[in-house]
Scaffold this motif. Structure first.
Motif, mmCIF file in Angstrom:
data_model
loop_
_atom_site.group_PDB
_atom_site.id
_atom_site.type_symbol
_atom_site.label_atom_id
_atom_site.label_comp_id
_atom_site.label_asym_id
_atom_site.label_seq_id
_atom_site.Cartn_x
_atom_site.Cartn_y
_atom_site.Cartn_z
ATOM 1 N N ASN A 1 36.145 56.846 34.151
ATOM 2 C CA ASN A 1 35.964 56.467 33.194
ATOM 3 C C ASN A 1 34.649 55.768 32.973
ATOM 4 O O ASN A 1 34.105 55.747 31.654
ATOM 5 C CB ASN A 1 36.995 55.326 32.950
ATOM 6 N N VAL A 2 33.974 55.291 34.123
ATOM 7 C CA VAL A 2 32.634 54.891 34.019
ATOM 8 C C VAL A 2 31.260 56.038 33.761
ATOM 9 O O VAL A 2 30.449 55.808 33.159
ATOM 10 C CB VAL A 2 32.266 54.123 35.183
ATOM 11 N N ILE A 3 31.548 56.953 34.399
ATOM 12 C CA ILE A 3 30.611 57.897 34.388
ATOM 13 C C ILE A 3 30.813 59.350 33.667
ATOM 14 O O ILE A 3 29.811 60.159 33.492
ATOM 15 C CB ILE A 3 30.284 58.470 35.954
ATOM 16 N N THR A 4 31.764 59.494 32.884
ATOM 17 C CA THR A 4 32.075 60.663 32.251
ATOM 18 C C THR A 4 30.988 60.839 30.983
ATOM 19 O O THR A 4 30.666 62.037 30.860
ATOM 20 C CB THR A 4 33.198 60.528 31.391
ATOM 21 N N ASN A 5 30.639 59.853 30.502
ATOM 22 C CA ASN A 5 29.524 59.854 29.459
ATOM 23 C C ASN A 5 28.131 60.008 29.740
ATOM 24 O O ASN A 5 27.054 59.917 29.162
ATOM 25 C CB ASN A 5 29.704 58.794 28.394
ATOM 26 N N GLU A 6 28.002 59.880 31.392
ATOM 27 C CA GLU A 6 26.589 59.949 31.820
ATOM 28 C C GLU A 6 25.980 61.354 32.055
ATOM 29 O O GLU A 6 26.875 62.239 31.703
ATOM 30 C CB GLU A 6 26.706 59.327 33.333
ATOM 31 N N HIS A 7 24.526 61.417 31.980
ATOM 32 C CA HIS A 7 24.313 62.755 32.071
ATOM 33 C C HIS A 7 24.558 63.370 33.083
ATOM 34 O O HIS A 7 24.787 62.934 34.320
ATOM 35 C CB HIS A 7 22.448 62.624 32.097
ATOM 36 N N PRO A 8 24.805 64.857 33.367
ATOM 37 C CA PRO A 8 25.287 65.804 34.102
ATOM 38 C C PRO A 8 24.544 65.780 35.685
ATOM 39 O O PRO A 8 25.003 65.733 36.687
ATOM 40 C CB PRO A 8 25.170 67.231 33.508
ATOM 41 N N GLN A 9 23.353 65.346 35.513
ATOM 42 C CA GLN A 9 22.256 65.029 36.503
ATOM 43 C C GLN A 9 22.858 64.025 37.716
ATOM 44 O O GLN A 9 22.942 63.637 38.630
ATOM 45 C CB GLN A 9 20.844 65.150 36.180
ATOM 46 N N THR A 10 23.091 62.753 36.538
ATOM 47 C CA THR A 10 23.439 61.667 37.156
ATOM 48 C C THR A 10 24.640 61.783 37.770
ATOM 49 O O THR A 10 25.106 61.179 39.013
ATOM 50 C CB THR A 10 23.300 60.413 36.022
#
Length: 341
Positions: A127-136
């Motif tokens: 839930n926290v990282i889904t919208n982060e950049h793919p590299q992140t």
């Protein structure tokens, strides 16, 4: 048994050592931790402070592994690698003997970032990282347990699954500053969602209990190391600790209760290395005759070794913590505990 072995195999050497110290308890762990290199102490104490739960079967398994590794070390010293391999092979089987010897001889694994992320469950992290950049996302997944990373990848939107997998496969060296910045942001986001309804096994209380059993030099090295790695965690540890000089924060009734449990020779030795304010708080809670006798004992001691003073202080702190655990005295540490009615 297989499931347990798989779970154990995912742990680093530092994490296993942390679980071992938690299993042994403060009294048994403190003498061991004092003999370790400062850098390793910092890694281990950080893991202990950030470890929330440990299953009983895993603790027993790691304790057994430690005993096997200790045997392997003795065999290596006694007769070398071939001798150790032969004896361990007969006792544990060829494959297990190889695994134990590999663990004994390999260097301690470097400290890994994203400790909070490794503690969070896959759903929370997703839930926290889904919208982060793919590299992140790829970078974070590289530091997670393989099973947790697999759950997250399979739950990511289909349009980025392949991109994240590609970036993981091609991940090269990453700047420590970049890792630190991403970890900082991730920790902030996770701090509000990570569940806290599990039984506390390790954590700050455990490391504080261990620190209260070690000498002051080791204690200082550990707290300074934690300050460099995680200032916020270091502050929590220091706020939870009770050192001999903190006697001045206790009420007179508590001090009088403590004095009834402390031997005169230990008290005299402990006061040789403290401030006048601490001494005054002790003398104030004694009869005039007892205070005069204590001062005479201190003068009679003459010059003493610092290590002996610290040992006496640690013994008295141990008594104080025992009385607090029994509910006979109250130690105020600020916050809610500061309000005593």
């Amino acid at each position: 048994m297989v499931a347990k072995d798989k779970e154990q195999s995912k742990l680093t050497g530092v994490q296993k050592t942390a679980i071992l110290f938690i299993t042994l308890g403060p009294d048994a762990a403190a003498p061991i931790i004092k003999k370790l290199p400062e850098r390793e102490i910092q890694k281990i104490t950080y893991e202990i402070a950030n470890m929330n739960t440990v299953k009983n079967d895993l603790k027993q398994s790691i304790l057994s592994e430690f005993m096997d590794m200790n045997k392997a070390k003795d065999y290596l010293i006694e007769g070398g690698l071939d001798y150790a391999r032969d004896l361990l092979g007969k006792a544990l089987g060829t494959q297990r003997a190889k695994e134990i010897l590999d663990q004994v001889t390999e260097a301690t694994e470097q400290f890994r970032p994203f400790a909070i992320a490794r503690k969070a469950d896959a759903h929370q992290l997703l839930n926290v990282i889904t919208n982060e950049h793919p590299q992140t996302i790829a970078l974070i997944l590289c530091y997670l347990q393989p099973d947790k990373a697999g759950q997250i990848v399979s739950s990511l939107p289909e349009e980025i699954q392949g991109d994240v997998a590609f970036r993981i496969a091609n991940m090269s060296n990453t700047s420590p500053m970049v890792i630190k910045e991403i970890e900082k942001v991730l920790n902030t986001k996770l701090s509000s969602v990570v569940k806290s309804d599990l039984t506390v096994i390790g954590g700050v209380e455990t490391i504080v209990a261990i620190l209260n059993q070690v000498d002051r030099t080791t204690e200082k090295n550990i707290t300074e190391g934690l300050e460099r790695v995680d200032p916020e965690l270091a502050e929590k540890v220091k706020q939870s600790m009770f050192i001999f000089e903190d006697i001045i924060t206790l009420d007179d009734v508590s001090i009088q209760r403590i004095l009834r449990e402390v031997e005169s020779k230990d008290l005299a030795l402990a006061l040789k290395g403290c401030s006048d304010e601490v001494s005054a708080s002790i003398f104030r809670n004694q009869s005039k005759r007892a205070a005069a006798s204590l001062k005479e004992d201190m003068e009679f001691l003459g010059p003493v070794r610092l290590m002996d003073v610290e040992k006496a202080q640690m013994k008295i702190v141990g008594t104080i913590r025992r009385l607090e655990d029994a509910g006979e005295i109250i130690i105020s540490r600020g916050g809610e505990d500061a309000i005593i009615i």
